[in-house]
Design a protein around this motif. Structure first.
Motif, mmCIF file in Angstrom:
data_model
loop_
_atom_site.group_PDB
_atom_site.id
_atom_site.type_symbol
_atom_site.label_atom_id
_atom_site.label_comp_id
_atom_site.label_asym_id
_atom_site.label_seq_id
_atom_site.Cartn_x
_atom_site.Cartn_y
_atom_site.Cartn_z
ATOM 1 N N CYS A 1 -1.939 8.176 -0.975
ATOM 2 C CA CYS A 1 -2.945 7.362 -1.707
ATOM 3 C C CYS A 1 -2.404 6.911 -3.297
ATOM 4 O O CYS A 1 -3.215 7.363 -3.886
ATOM 5 N N CYS B 1 0.761 -1.264 0.304
ATOM 6 C CA CYS B 1 0.349 0.091 0.180
ATOM 7 C C CYS B 1 0.294 1.157 -0.096
ATOM 8 O O CYS B 1 1.905 0.866 0.531
ATOM 9 N N SER B 2 0.952 2.007 -1.019
ATOM 10 C CA SER B 2 1.794 2.745 -1.304
ATOM 11 C C SER B 2 1.337 4.433 0.268
ATOM 12 O O SER B 2 2.309 5.245 0.686
ATOM 13 N N CYS C 1 -6.089 -0.276 -7.975
ATOM 14 C CA CYS C 1 -4.780 -0.600 -7.016
ATOM 15 C C CYS C 1 -4.097 -1.582 -7.102
ATOM 16 O O CYS C 1 -4.377 -2.962 -6.959
ATOM 17 N N ASN D 1 -4.106 1.768 7.752
ATOM 18 C CA ASN D 1 -3.026 1.742 6.868
ATOM 19 C C ASN D 1 -1.527 2.177 6.388
ATOM 20 O O ASN D 1 -0.901 2.712 6.744
ATOM 21 N N VAL E 1 -3.805 5.456 -5.426
ATOM 22 C CA VAL E 1 -4.959 5.468 -6.531
ATOM 23 C C VAL E 1 -5.819 6.630 -6.769
ATOM 24 O O VAL E 1 -6.524 7.042 -7.276
ATOM 25 N N GLU F 1 -9.946 9.658 1.527
ATOM 26 C CA GLU F 1 -8.303 9.657 0.232
ATOM 27 C C GLU F 1 -7.757 10.596 -0.173
ATOM 28 O O GLU F 1 -7.086 10.546 -0.869
#
Ligand code: 13P
Ligand code: SF4
Length: 349
Positions: A212, A112-113, A306, A140, A214, A246
């Motif tokens: 994020c 996950c970024s 994602c 996250n 995405v 987000e």
């Protein structure tokens, strides 16, 4: 529930979704095999809203959803094996809650970024710079980060947790990590509600930046363009643009609703008059909602997905379950500390 009954359920959920139904037919044997293994080995399969439809459908109705709902289900789990169809930080949270159980994820590289670049030392830096200010960390993030955190939160309860943390510490400032957009969105929301809480997020008083990969792709121009192209004016009764927390603040301001992934589903349910919807979030979310809301046309942009969630495939799930591999581990001293921040969040109703 028997495998045959689950297969029938999946088939009827996807029957009206042309391409998804064809995918189902092409993969029916594989799905059957996974569900047989689930039954034989007594596995709880949890599935995030961003899974591709065939993977999403492997989880029963109660066991699919957002990070908060899935954490709550993981906390209640009775099965000895939990298979988490999501990304690693989610499976890790399930392991923190269930140290004695086997927690599997079918790809241990599903990152996950937001979580990947942010580690415990980064939290310690914020704590040193802002002493006695509570730290709220977005779910996250990995266990080492949660271990240095006062409270964990998800997009479904971030406002509540941040407000609670400030109150508990008797302060009007909270450190929110690691999502810069979400931190700003939380602060904006408090401002709109007339509440004075200084939210310290990466980028506000420093040059750090958490995002994020995405949700950062959605821009104000894009949303305005979609509204024009697909005839979805703001505040219309039959159409709606929904955005995830987000996203950038200007995207939230332009949306008709913003919230967590489950919040978006709830909004659609509460508005039966809707005929068309656009979701500024991972594209599989709309694919999954399409079978639940056959009367809504979902405007979809499937170039925005994602890459981490996409790593979870039927083939890898089957291999993982057959061989009970891809197990998630958390070092015990870290796990015990991380558990405190998760339990504080789950205790808030
Ligand atoms: P939710 O908590 O809303 O399910 O979101 C998780 C996530 O990773 C969003 O990008
Ligand atoms: Fe992380 Fe964004 Fe993927 Fe969610 S969608 S797992 S925040 S990279």
């Amino acid at each position: 529930m028997q495998t045959k009954q689950r297969i029938d359920e999946i088939e009827s959920a996807l029957k009206s979704e042309g391409d998804q139904y064809l995918d189902f037919l092409a993969n029916k044997e594989k799905i059957e095999r996974i569900l047989e293994l689930q039954e034989k080995k007594d596995v709880l399969i949890l599935g995030h809203n961003y899974m591709i439809p065939l993977v999403y459908q492997l989880s029963g109705q109660q066991y699919r959803g957002d990070s908060l709902g899935l954490s709550r289900e993981a906390a209640k789990a009775k099965n000895q094996i939990i298979l988490f169809n999501g990304v690693v930080f989610m499976a890790e949270t399930a392991k923190i809650l269930n140290p004695e159980k086997k927690v599997l994820i079918s790809d241990l590289e599903a990152g996950c970024s937001l979580a990947d670049p942010f580690r415990a030392k980064d939290v310690l830096e914020y704590k040193a710079r802002f002493p006695r200010i509570p730290v709220v960390t977005y779910i996250n993030s990995y266990a080492d980060v949660k271990a240095e955190t006062d409270y964990c939160c998800t997009s479904a309860n971030a406002l509540k947790v941040v407000e609670h943390a400030a109150k508990e510490f008797g302060v009007d400032r909270v450190i929110f990590l690691p999502d810069s957009f979400m931190g700003k969105n939380i602060e904006d929301e408090f401002n709109l509600e007339g509440k004075k809480i200084d939210v310290i997020y990466p980028g506000k008083y420093d040059k750090n930046f958490g995002r994020c990969e995405v949700h950062e792709k959605f821009t104000l121009e894009m949303i305005i363009d979609i509204r024009k192209q697909f005839n979805m004016p703001k505040n219309a009764t039959s159409t709606a643009v929904l955005a995830h927390w987000e996203c950038r603040s200007e995207v939230l301001r332009e949306a008709d609703f913003y919230g967590s992934t489950t919040g978006m589903g709830r909004y659609l349910k509460a508005h039966p008059e809707l005929k068309k919807a656009y979701l500024a979030t991972e594209c599989e979310m709309a694919a999954n909602l399409a079978s639940e809301f056959p009367n809504i046309e979902f405007v979809r942009a499937c170039s925005i997905f994602c890459q981490h969630m996409r790593k979870i495939t039927l083939d890898k799930i089957l291999h993982g379950l057959e061989n009970e591999v891809y197990e998630v581990f958390v070092e015990e001293s870290i796990r015990r500390k991380a558990l405190v921040s998760i339990e504080r969040m789950l205790a808030l109703k």
